[in-house]
Design a protein around this motif. Structure first.
Motif, PDB file in Angstrom:
ATOM      1  N   ALA A  74       1.492   6.677  -6.929  1.00 11.60           N
ATOM      2  CA  ALA A  74       0.392   7.573  -7.297  1.00 11.60           C
ATOM      3  C   ALA A  74       0.792   9.033  -7.123  1.00 11.60           C
ATOM      4  O   ALA A  74       0.449   9.881  -7.956  1.00 11.60           O
ATOM      5  N   ALA A  75       1.527   9.329  -6.066  1.00 13.93           N
ATOM      6  CA  ALA A  75       1.961  10.706  -5.833  1.00 13.93           C
ATOM      7  C   ALA A  75       2.872  11.186  -6.955  1.00 13.93           C
ATOM      8  O   ALA A  75       2.724  12.306  -7.452  1.00 13.93           O
ATOM      9  N   LEU A 108       2.227   1.814  -3.467  1.00 15.35           N
ATOM     10  CA  LEU A 108       1.187   2.328  -4.361  1.00 15.35           C
ATOM     11  C   LEU A 108       0.922   3.817  -4.123  1.00 15.35           C
ATOM     12  O   LEU A 108       0.710   4.575  -5.066  1.00 15.35           O
ATOM     13  N   VAL A 109       0.948   4.244  -2.868  1.00 11.81           N
ATOM     14  CA  VAL A 109       0.737   5.667  -2.551  1.00 11.81           C
ATOM     15  C   VAL A 109       1.874   6.510  -3.124  1.00 11.81           C
ATOM     16  O   VAL A 109       1.645   7.570  -3.720  1.00 11.81           O
ATOM     17  N   VAL A 110       3.109   6.059  -2.980  1.00  8.69           N
ATOM     18  CA  VAL A 110       4.259   6.791  -3.512  1.00  8.69           C
ATOM     19  C   VAL A 110       4.179   6.851  -5.033  1.00  8.69           C
ATOM     20  O   VAL A 110       4.389   7.895  -5.643  1.00  8.69           O
ATOM     21  N   CYS A 166       0.828  -1.210   0.000  1.00 10.47           N
ATOM     22  CA  CYS A 166       0.000   0.000   0.000  1.00 10.47           C
ATOM     23  C   CYS A 166       0.864   1.263   0.000  1.00 10.47           C
ATOM     24  O   CYS A 166       0.569   2.226  -0.719  1.00 10.47           O
ATOM     25  N   ALA A 167       1.927   1.263   0.770  1.00 11.62           N
ATOM     26  CA  ALA A 167       2.822   2.429   0.804  1.00 11.62           C
ATOM     27  C   ALA A 167       3.474   2.644  -0.567  1.00 11.62           C
ATOM     28  O   ALA A 167       3.588   3.782  -1.033  1.00 11.62           O
TER      29      ALA A 167
END
Length: 129
Positions: free
Chosen positions: A31-32, A27-29, A24-25
């Protein structure tokens, strides 16, 4: 039976939770960087006889007459290309479109240089016609 299952895989419930958190981390990076990056498309710098004649955005589609119409520059879909020139060899017209930082199209007979200024880097080291 539950203990035998954990011994076979070697993973516990907390291990699975840690793996899910790391994914999840990541994927967040991703996406950012993908969605929240600057939207600057770059610019096309047109020089005639060594002097800057004009600067155009790569994000705006247009056709421009350069040097009194000796060359026609077409900017579309984030690329720049010389589509017409009155020089005898037509090398600038035959050259591929440019879109990445420091890529250029040069028309020596008309003393025209079209260069890209952007954050996008070229994956090509050199090209020949």
């Amino acid at each position: 039976m539950e203990c035998d299952e954990y011994k076979m895989t070697g993973l516990k419930k907390k291990d699975f939770l840690l793996i899910i958190i790391v994914i999840c981390a990541a994927l967040v990076v991703w996406a950012a960087f993908t969605f929240f990056r600057g939207t600057d498309t770059g610019s096309v710098v047109v020089k005639v006889d060594g002097e800057i004649e004009a600067v155009y955005s790569l994000g705006e589609n247009r056709e421009v007459a350069i040097n009194g119409g000796t060359n026609i520059l077409k900017i579309s879909d984030g690329t720049a290309d010389i589509t017409k020139a009155d020089c005898p060899d037509q090398i600038c017209v035959k050259q591929r479109s440019i879109a990445a930082d420091h890529e250029s199209i040069i028309c020596l007979p008309n003393k025209v240089v079209v260069e890209i200024s952007s954050d996008r880097e070229s994956g090509i080291d050199a090209s020949t016609n």
